[in-house]
Design a protein around this motif. Sequence first.
Motif, PDB file in Angstrom:
ATOM      1  N   PHE A 122     -44.180 -20.082  36.161  1.00 27.64           N
ATOM      2  CA  PHE A 122     -44.188 -21.517  36.444  1.00 27.64           C
ATOM      3  C   PHE A 122     -42.880 -21.930  37.129  1.00 27.64           C
ATOM      4  CE2 PHE A 122     -47.289 -22.519  32.709  1.00 27.64           C
ATOM      5  CZ  PHE A 122     -48.300 -21.894  33.416  1.00 27.64           C
ATOM      6  N   VAL A 126     -40.057 -23.542  36.651  1.00 31.98           N
ATOM      7  CA  VAL A 126     -38.677 -23.321  36.185  1.00 31.98           C
ATOM      8  C   VAL A 126     -38.256 -21.847  36.253  1.00 31.98           C
ATOM      9  CG1 VAL A 126     -38.459 -25.344  34.705  1.00 31.98           C
ATOM     10  CG2 VAL A 126     -39.454 -23.246  33.763  1.00 31.98           C
ATOM     11  N   ARG A 127     -39.242 -20.932  36.359  1.00 30.90           N
ATOM     12  CA  ARG A 127     -38.929 -19.501  36.387  1.00 30.90           C
ATOM     13  C   ARG A 127     -39.278 -18.857  37.734  1.00 30.90           C
ATOM     14  NH1 ARG A 127     -36.120 -19.366  32.150  1.00 30.90           N
ATOM     15  NH2 ARG A 127     -36.527 -18.004  30.386  1.00 30.90           N
ATOM     16  N   LEU A 172     -53.629 -24.416  32.031  1.00 26.89           N
ATOM     17  CA  LEU A 172     -52.274 -24.313  31.495  1.00 26.89           C
ATOM     18  C   LEU A 172     -51.300 -24.911  32.508  1.00 26.89           C
ATOM     19  CD1 LEU A 172     -52.529 -20.685  30.087  1.00 26.89           C
ATOM     20  CD2 LEU A 172     -53.049 -22.854  28.948  1.00 26.89           C
ATOM     21  N   SER A 187     -47.225 -26.619  33.398  1.00 25.81           N
ATOM     22  CA  SER A 187     -45.801 -26.442  33.176  1.00 25.81           C
ATOM     23  C   SER A 187     -45.320 -27.240  31.956  1.00 25.81           C
ATOM     24  CB  SER A 187     -45.096 -26.938  34.437  1.00 25.81           C
ATOM     25  OG  SER A 187     -43.840 -26.411  34.545  1.00 25.81           O
ATOM     26  N   CYS A 209     -41.991 -13.816  30.639  1.00 24.55           N
ATOM     27  CA  CYS A 209     -40.921 -14.473  31.407  1.00 24.55           C
ATOM     28  C   CYS A 209     -39.619 -14.554  30.619  1.00 24.55           C
ATOM     29  CB  CYS A 209     -41.349 -15.855  31.872  1.00 24.55           C
ATOM     30  SG  CYS A 209     -41.416 -17.078  30.551  1.00 24.55           S
ATOM     31  N   LYS A 210     -39.641 -14.055  29.375  1.00 22.09           N
ATOM     32  CA  LYS A 210     -38.441 -14.004  28.530  1.00 22.09           C
ATOM     33  C   LYS A 210     -37.921 -15.373  28.080  1.00 22.09           C
ATOM     34  CE  LYS A 210     -38.222  -9.497  29.263  1.00 22.09           C
ATOM     35  NZ  LYS A 210     -39.545  -9.022  28.834  1.00 22.09           N
ATOM     36  N   MET A 211     -38.710 -16.398  28.241  1.00 22.82           N
ATOM     37  CA  MET A 211     -38.267 -17.697  27.755  1.00 22.82           C
ATOM     38  C   MET A 211     -38.330 -17.700  26.234  1.00 22.82           C
ATOM     39  SD  MET A 211     -39.545 -21.553  28.727  1.00 22.82           S
ATOM     40  CE  MET A 211     -38.705 -21.673  30.296  1.00 22.82           C
ATOM     41  N   THR A 212     -37.258 -18.195  25.589  1.00 25.66           N
ATOM     42  CA  THR A 212     -37.300 -18.308  24.139  1.00 25.66           C
ATOM     43  C   THR A 212     -37.867 -19.671  23.766  1.00 25.66           C
ATOM     44  OG1 THR A 212     -35.119 -19.282  23.969  1.00 25.66           O
ATOM     45  CG2 THR A 212     -35.237 -16.874  23.881  1.00 25.66           C
ATOM     46  N   GLU A 232     -35.379 -22.396  24.248  1.00 30.33           N
ATOM     47  CA  GLU A 232     -35.223 -22.786  25.651  1.00 30.33           C
ATOM     48  C   GLU A 232     -36.342 -23.746  26.062  1.00 30.33           C
ATOM     49  OE1 GLU A 232     -34.592 -20.279  29.751  1.00 30.33           O
ATOM     50  OE2 GLU A 232     -34.780 -19.156  27.889  1.00 30.33           O
ATOM     51  N   PHE A 233     -37.558 -23.400  25.666  1.00 27.72           N
ATOM     52  CA  PHE A 233     -38.698 -24.272  25.964  1.00 27.72           C
ATOM     53  C   PHE A 233     -38.488 -25.663  25.364  1.00 27.72           C
ATOM     54  CE2 PHE A 233     -42.549 -25.940  23.804  1.00 27.72           C
ATOM     55  CZ  PHE A 233     -43.104 -26.553  24.916  1.00 27.72           C
ATOM     56  N   LEU A 284     -35.985 -27.552  27.523  1.00 29.39           N
ATOM     57  CA  LEU A 284     -36.484 -27.898  28.864  1.00 29.39           C
ATOM     58  C   LEU A 284     -37.714 -28.793  28.821  1.00 29.39           C
ATOM     59  CD1 LEU A 284     -36.399 -24.471  30.747  1.00 29.39           C
ATOM     60  CD2 LEU A 284     -35.130 -26.520  31.392  1.00 29.39           C
ATOM     61  N   GLY A 285     -38.530 -28.607  27.798  1.00 28.39           N
ATOM     62  CA  GLY A 285     -39.822 -29.288  27.757  1.00 28.39           C
ATOM     63  C   GLY A 285     -40.800 -28.700  28.761  1.00 28.39           C
ATOM     64  N   ARG A 286     -40.488 -27.523  29.313  1.00 25.72           N
ATOM     65  CA  ARG A 286     -41.350 -26.876  30.307  1.00 25.72           C
ATOM     66  C   ARG A 286     -41.550 -25.414  29.930  1.00 25.72           C
ATOM     67  NH1 ARG A 286     -41.167 -31.373  31.310  1.00 25.72           N
ATOM     68  NH2 ARG A 286     -40.819 -32.504  33.233  1.00 25.72           N
ATOM     69  N   PHE A 287     -42.770 -24.903  30.166  1.00 23.38           N
ATOM     70  CA  PHE A 287     -43.038 -23.495  29.935  1.00 23.38           C
ATOM     71  C   PHE A 287     -42.568 -22.661  31.124  1.00 23.38           C
ATOM     72  CE2 PHE A 287     -46.379 -25.651  27.461  1.00 23.38           C
ATOM     73  CZ  PHE A 287     -46.101 -25.121  26.216  1.00 23.38           C
ATOM     74  N   GLY A 288     -42.250 -21.378  30.842  1.00 22.23           N
ATOM     75  CA  GLY A 288     -41.812 -20.489  31.916  1.00 22.23           C
ATOM     76  C   GLY A 288     -42.967 -19.827  32.647  1.00 22.23           C
ATOM     77  N   CYS A 289     -44.080 -19.610  31.919  1.00 14.50           N
ATOM     78  CA  CYS A 289     -45.253 -18.994  32.554  1.00 14.50           C
ATOM     79  C   CYS A 289     -46.458 -19.205  31.646  1.00 14.50           C
ATOM     80  CB  CYS A 289     -45.023 -17.498  32.791  1.00 14.50           C
ATOM     81  SG  CYS A 289     -45.104 -16.497  31.295  1.00 14.50           S
ATOM     82  N   ALA A 290     -47.619 -18.777  32.129  1.00 13.07           N
ATOM     83  CA  ALA A 290     -48.854 -18.985  31.369  1.00 13.07           C
ATOM     84  C   ALA A 290     -48.791 -18.308  29.997  1.00 13.07           C
ATOM     85  CB  ALA A 290     -50.038 -18.464  32.171  1.00 13.07           C
ATOM     86  N   TYR A 338     -47.675 -19.894  26.493  1.00 16.13           N
ATOM     87  CA  TYR A 338     -48.641 -20.598  25.652  1.00 16.13           C
ATOM     88  C   TYR A 338     -49.121 -19.707  24.510  1.00 16.13           C
ATOM     89  CZ  TYR A 338     -49.341 -24.822  28.496  1.00 16.13           C
ATOM     90  OH  TYR A 338     -49.179 -26.016  29.140  1.00 16.13           O
ATOM     91  N   PHE A 339     -49.212 -18.386  24.795  1.00 18.11           N
ATOM     92  CA  PHE A 339     -49.701 -17.482  23.756  1.00 18.11           C
ATOM     93  C   PHE A 339     -48.569 -17.027  22.845  1.00 18.11           C
ATOM     94  CE2 PHE A 339     -52.197 -17.397  27.583  1.00 18.11           C
ATOM     95  CZ  PHE A 339     -53.369 -17.925  27.073  1.00 18.11           C
TER      96      PHE A 339
END
Lengths: 340, 172
Positions: A30, A32-33, A154, A156, B80-83, B86-87, B90-96, B99-100
């Motif tokens: 997404f 931010v990445r 899904l 962002s 995407c290694k987002m913790t 971090e989410f 940011l209030g934003r996801f790093g990738c699909a 969510y899982f």
Amino acid sequence: MKKWYEDSLDTDIIVSSRIRLARNYKKYPFAVRLSSSEAEKMIEETKNAILEGNTVISKDFQYISIFRKPPIDKRAMMERHIVSPELVKKTEPCGVLLSNDESISIMVNEEDHIRIQCIAAGKNIEKVWDLADKIDDILEEKIDYAFDEKIGYLTSCPTNVGTGMRASYMIHLPALEWSGQLQNIFNAIGKLGFTVRGIYGEGTEAEGSLYQISNQITLGQSEIEIIENLNNITLQIEEQEKQIREKILREREAELKDKIYRAYGILRYARTLSTKEAIALLSDVKMGFEMGILEEPKPKISFYEFMMYIQPANFQKIIGTDLNSKQRDIKRAEFIRERF
Amino acid sequence: MLCERCGKNIATVHVTHINNGEKVEMYLCNQCAKETEEINFDSPISFQNFLTGLLGMPFGSAGQFKNYNSRNKILQCPTCKMTYDEFRNLGRFGCADCYFAFREQLNPIFKKIHGDDIHTGKLPNKAAGELKIKKELQNLKKELQKAIKMEEFERAAYIRDKIRALEGRQDK
Ligand SMILES: [Zn+2]
Ligand SMILES: [Zn+2]
């Protein structure tokens, strides 16, 4: 080709209808990445999905790279609601696929990879949803979306997950604003999962008594249910606006007529006009015609068209950027006078 | 962080106002946010910013806002290694896949934001045929209830026939 807002009928409290769908690729990270090179690839793929091949719509679209555009062009497109303030601010690769009449814009690499936006004049939300739905189907033929059976598309931001849809009306509420009752209504709407804001999005001021009402909930309701709820709520606001207009006419007739005729007079005869003043006066005149108070000839273009032309960046695109703000105000008054 | 207006309560809301063309940002408690909102109705409280407040609530019940899973490992998206931390910021996801990775944490958040955690809207045409039929059945059954409630019996009969036809396809 004519733009969607040219020749629009202009007799309504509901000025325009809009649908936005947020979509993302499964295979790319997404926003931010997403690296710049991935963004370029993603944009290329999205462009091809619309422009290449023999889809019915490919000839109607052009791609505009936004992040390389001069600020004034970006701002002009934002004023016309083609792109969002967020896209304008972006320094990474991003752009928009735009239909010739500007009624469909597909923003690429905004907060989500893809944001389909469709807009039409007046109360036309069902038609606009149909159109957005079709564009979405065309994109989906080429693109594997990030989608989950349980929670839908899904996005962002978790506030958009599910349908990814924002359905909105732009509504003109001068009487409610004048009566000081807007805040009560806004509070009530908030409890129903809807929100009202200025027409350029979050935190912007309402200009010309124009407000945008849209759904906040995107999960657990289908697109049709969201639209039905939006219709119900908007209908009630429209009704209240009408009632208050009549109440003001009954109780403060002289004051109301004076306000409207003054607005008409200034627009027709003034020699300098700022954007802000012009929009406020145009708003009064719009209401005057709708209430049957003004019997003068109608201006040659609609209220919304005026709005689109006289905003700072768009107006500079018409008259040139070498004028200072005083000279622009003179030109603006002239532009309006010629159409009154 | 304490509320910048009253200095007493914990700040849960991030408010942006436009004051004479200038952007003013403040962190407020719920009470103060409500009060300032009433004064300044041109710029309602930003929902997205409110969300960051919601996600950032550090003392959530039953540890659902903690950055660790049940085995006390740091919650992180494998793709995407987002913790989770971090989410939350940011209030934003790093990738699909985020969510899982954060699924357990997210359901109560979805309920808070949307009042629900199940999608009932459009499905991509590529979604498995089975799933499409299942969802369509759900929607038709909802419609049937509505039609019966409104006493539109002809419509109800029509919907019932459609449901039967679909169920027939499902059995095959
Ligand atoms: Zn406070
Ligand atoms: Zn991830």
